[in-house]
Scaffold this active site. Structure first.
Site, PDB file in Angstrom:
ATOM      1  N   SER A  25       0.822  -1.215   0.000  1.00 12.44           N
ATOM      2  CA  SER A  25       0.000   0.000   0.000  1.00 12.44           C
ATOM      3  C   SER A  25       0.855   1.264   0.000  1.00 12.44           C
ATOM      4  O   SER A  25       0.325   2.359  -0.180  1.00 12.44           O
ATOM      5  CB  SER A  25      -0.935   0.005   1.214  1.00 12.44           C
TER       6      SER A  25
ATOM      7  N   LYS B  21      -5.735   5.235   8.151  1.00 12.27           N
ATOM      8  CA  LYS B  21      -4.586   5.975   7.633  1.00 12.27           C
ATOM      9  C   LYS B  21      -4.870   7.474   7.585  1.00 12.27           C
ATOM     10  O   LYS B  21      -4.013   8.300   7.957  1.00 12.27           O
ATOM     11  CB  LYS B  21      -4.229   5.451   6.246  1.00 12.27           C
TER      12      LYS B  21
END
Length: 816
Positions: A671, A714
């Site tokens: 990611s 996040k």
């Protein structure tokens, strides 16, 4: 381990925001899937019916369980698999309990002695609820038999008949002795009958002769006496044998008399009990065998002896063999049993034969046969945790044998392991008609299916539980029914509309998707119970949305100490993270930390540098043996992207390196690939990157930004750092456009975006991300093969051409 990607699959739906049409900034309304109180079906949970064995959102698993309950073959057992915390055990138990109520109640089972082989007890099947009555009837029957036999053998009638037999024997013996005495006297002898038996002696004038008198007789007279004596001794032996035969005949007649009296006494008693079980042939057969055994053991039981009038058998009475062991019983209207065994050892599953010490010797009897869980579940459902069963190899192998052959055997574990044990009982096996439900993880099911040949033959049904469901109107109603069930289960305060709406949103937060609800319902249940505590402390009569929010925050607060410590290090400057200014080749990536009970994210500096050479892209994490395989794959994809875009008309002459600054732990996932690529492109274009914007997302070799997991965490992690260093209004996070529906941001962040204090950017490709980071157009490829002048891609292309020319200049032979 630092996790850079917990891959979330694209839901297969069109992106709700198209950056190419609407621009990359995401409106605040799309950052959270809110639930309005008006969408809740009732004012409070008191008005919502609770679940009755229903499985919320698990239609696939429900159909599998329905199939297993309808098929009668014993090989259609079930393996229930699913992620952790989805409430597999609770859901399966609830559903099977509801189904079991409508199924027939199985038989009662009792163990009785086989009077021909006491080491192998027989098992009897009775209609449900009648096993206990049989035990009581047999106990009363044994007592009645003892009492009535004692009365019968002490009655005048029996004594008269016995005296008559004795009188007849005495008359016959007297007559026999008289005849013998006449013969003896005729030969000049006397017959002596005493306690030591019969004897003869020579006589004269009615008295025995002395030895001197016998020696004084003539030779001829002594010879005659000798001959007569020998003849009479033979006659004595004959009479003795006849008298022994008479005694034996008397004993046989007395035994026949006792049997006759006992049979006449037992008949009505046994007929009465047998009348209660006309419809149960095995019981009638046992009662008949019991009656015959009592008749055959009359001499051992000796009810005519003194002291037999005591009620009930003593501890080690010969009457113990007639007791009934009520092995398994069921209420007549209880339906099928649902049994869950938490500790599936072999004895707990399959029963055992206990032993007791008597005079230093281990003994056992039929009363010490104990059932296991599979006996209790016979005719219904047995629920086991697969991992627990596999910890006991004997139990697992025995379970498979029982399911394959359709019978339950009670065996000594010592004998199975080859250990010499004291002789015990071998009870008759019981036919098995039980559906076994194993609960475990998908990985465990896969392992058993591949490596255990018998597993796939006897566990043919797989019920796969999901960890999320759609958030439609029907699903919300079912979710609220679950909340109502929790409130009634734990006797909690009711939840109002706002509280239920907040819990629906919390369900989406756990699912990580705006249009999904979590099926990890135990997590939701914990929040409801904690919200009840806060509501009670505030003196509220119902659980409101504020109480739910407080419970969620308190739960986070209990577990987020490591997160706060990291933020403290960032604030102190120990961890170098900047959310202000610009820098070339530096991008804020976002990494996720999973602590088990708490998951959070924090920014990490991703730096890239370039130089002359042809070594390609060097992954420093991999070289330091800190990078995982998926992360390495992401780096190789970056190299593929550079070749695809910039090396179509020239060789790729580049040596570059990528690094996570101040990272001292394992790195895994892809990611951060988009952040790494942006850092590399920034270094190649020599363009500074806005440090107030963090990046997450995987990339393809064609520059597409692919969805990743934990996007909400996040964004929240980077927002906290920006808030510590001061919100400027230009800060934000770049995410893949495909992840928009995964956003369930905190209301604080949504409000900050609404007030233009923070931003969320959605992109579909790396060009859009670079434009956001640098403020410079990416530039498209023109017909002449060049990129738009002054664009990012044009600057990168020029840098690569220059590096290639320099490399050819310094390495002419290799260049040729």
């Amino acid at each position: 381990m630092k996790r850079w990607n917990r891959t979330s699959l694209n839901r297969g739906k069109k992106n709700i925001w198209d950056p190419s049409l609407h621009g990359p900034k995401v409106p605040w309304r799309l950052l959270r899937g809110t639930c309005r109180p008006s969408q809740i079906p009732a004012d409070t949970t008191e008005q919502i019916p609770q679940l009755d064995g229903e499985i919320v959102g698990q239609k696939r698993a429900l159909r599998a369980l329905e199939l297993a309950t309808r098929v009668s073959e014993r090989d259609y057992n079930v393996f229930v698999s699913g992620p952790a915390r989805t409430g597999k055990t609770f859901l399966v138990t609830s559903y099977l309990s509801r189904v079991a109520r409508g199924l027939p109640t199985p038989s009662d089972w009792v163990y009785v002695n086989d009077f021909k082989d006491l080491d192998r007890p027989k098992v009897l099947s009775l209609p449900p609820g009648r096993g206990r009555q049989l035990r009581k009837d047999v106990e009363n029957l044994v007592k009645d038999v003892q009492v009535e036999l004692t009365k019968a053998f002490h009655a005048d009638r029996y004594q008269l008949l016995r005296d008559k037999l004795q009188a007849e024997l005495d008359r016959a013996r007297t007559e026999l002795l008289r005849d013998l005495e006449r013969k003896v006297e005729a030969e000049g002898f006397l017959l002596n009958v005493g306690g030591e038996g019969m004897s003869i002696s020579a006589a004269r004038e009615g008295r025995p002769m002395s030895d001197e008198e016998v020696r004084g007789l003539g030779e001829e007279e002594r010879a005659r006496l000798q001959m007569s004596g020998d003849m009479l001794h033979a006659e004595l032996s004959k009479v003795a044998r006849e008298m022994q035969a008479m005694d034996r005949n008397l004993r046989e007649q007395e035994a026949a008399l006792r049997e006759k009296v006992a049979r006449e006494t037992l008949g009505p008693l046994f007929q009465t009990v047998e009348g209660f079980y006309q419809d149960v042939e095995p019981v009638r057969g046992f009662l008949g065998e019991m009656q015959q055994d009592i008749l055959a053991r009359l001499e051992e039981l000796a009810p005519w002896e003194e002291g037999q009038e005591e009620m009930g058998p003593p501890v080690d009475s010969p009457w113990d063999r007639y007791q009934v062991n009520l092995f398994v019983e069921h209420p007549s209207d209880g339906g099928a049993p649902v049994v869950m065994e938490p500790n599936p050892t072999y004895p707990n599953l399959f029963g055992k034969v206990e032993r007791r010490a008597e005079m230093g010797v281990l003994t056992t009897d039929i009363r010490l046969i104990r059932p296991g869980s599979i006996h209790k579940a016979n005719g219904g459902f047995l629920i086991l945790q697969a991992e627990d069963v596999l910890q006991w190899p004997l139990a697992w192998e025995a379970l498979k044998r029982a399911l394959r052959f359709g019978e339950i055997r009670i065996e000594d574990t010592g004998e199975q392991m080859g250990v010499v044990t004291a002789k015990g009982l071998s009870p008759e096996p019981i036919p098995l008609q039980c559906r076994v439900v194993l609960i475990g993880s998908p990985g465990l099911h896969q392992m058993l299916y591949i490596y255990d040949d018998q597993f796939r033959k006897i566990f043919k049904v797989k019920a796969d539980l999901d960890d999320e469901m759609d958030r439609g109107q029907e699903e919300v109603r079912a979710f609220c029914s679950y909340l109502a069930t929790v409130c009634r289960k734990w006797n909690l305060l009711p939840i109002d509309r706002a509280g239920m709406a907040r819990l629906v949103e919390y369900g989406s937060e756990l699912a990580g998707h705006q249009e999904k609800l979590t099926l990890q319902l135990s997590e939701v249940e914990d929040i409801v119970r904690e919200a009840h505590i806060w509501a009670r402390e505030n003196g509220a009569r119902m659980i409101s949305g504020d109480h739910v929010e407080q419970a969620i925050q308190e739960k986070t607060r209990r577990s987020n100490l490591p997160e706060e410590k990291i933020q403290e290090l960032i604030q102190q400057g120990v961890l170098l993270i900047s959310t202000q200014g610009k820098a070339v080749g530096v991008v804020n990536g976002l990494s996720v930390y999973d602590l088990g009970d708490h998951v959070f994210a924090r920014p990490s500096r991703v730096t890239g540098s370039i130089s002359l050479g042809r070594d390609g892209v060097l992954d420093i994490e991999r070289e330091a043996k800190l990078g995982g395989n998926i992360h390495t794959k992401g780096i190789l994809i970056l190299t593929g992207f550079l070749r695809w875009r910039f090396a179509q008309d020239k060789p790729l002459s580049l040596s570059a390196s990528l690094c996570f600054e101040q990272s001292y732990e394992d790195v895994e996932g892809d990611s951060a690939s988009c952040a790494e690529l942006c850092a590399l492109l920034s270094a190649l274009a020599d363009l500074p990157v806005d440090q107030g914007i963090a990046v997450t997302g995987a990339v393809s070799q064609h520059g597409e930004v692919l969805p990743v997991g934990d996007v909400t965490r996040k964004i929240e992690g980077f927002y906290e750092v920006c808030k510590l260093q001061g919100l400027s209004g230009s800060q934000g996070v770049v995410i893949p456009a495909a992840n928009l529906q995964d956003l369930m941001l905190r209301r604080e962040i949504v409000e900050a975006v609404k007030r233009k204090k923070f931003n969320v950017f959605a992109v579909e490709n790396v060009d859009q991300a670079m434009e956001i980071l640098t403020g410079v157009p990416a530039g498209k490829l023109q017909e002449d093969g060049a990129f738009e002048p002054g664009s990012i891609n044009d600057r990168i292309d020029e840098t690569l051409r220059r590096l290639n020319e320099l490399y050819r200049e310094y390495s002419p032979e290799e260049g040729d």
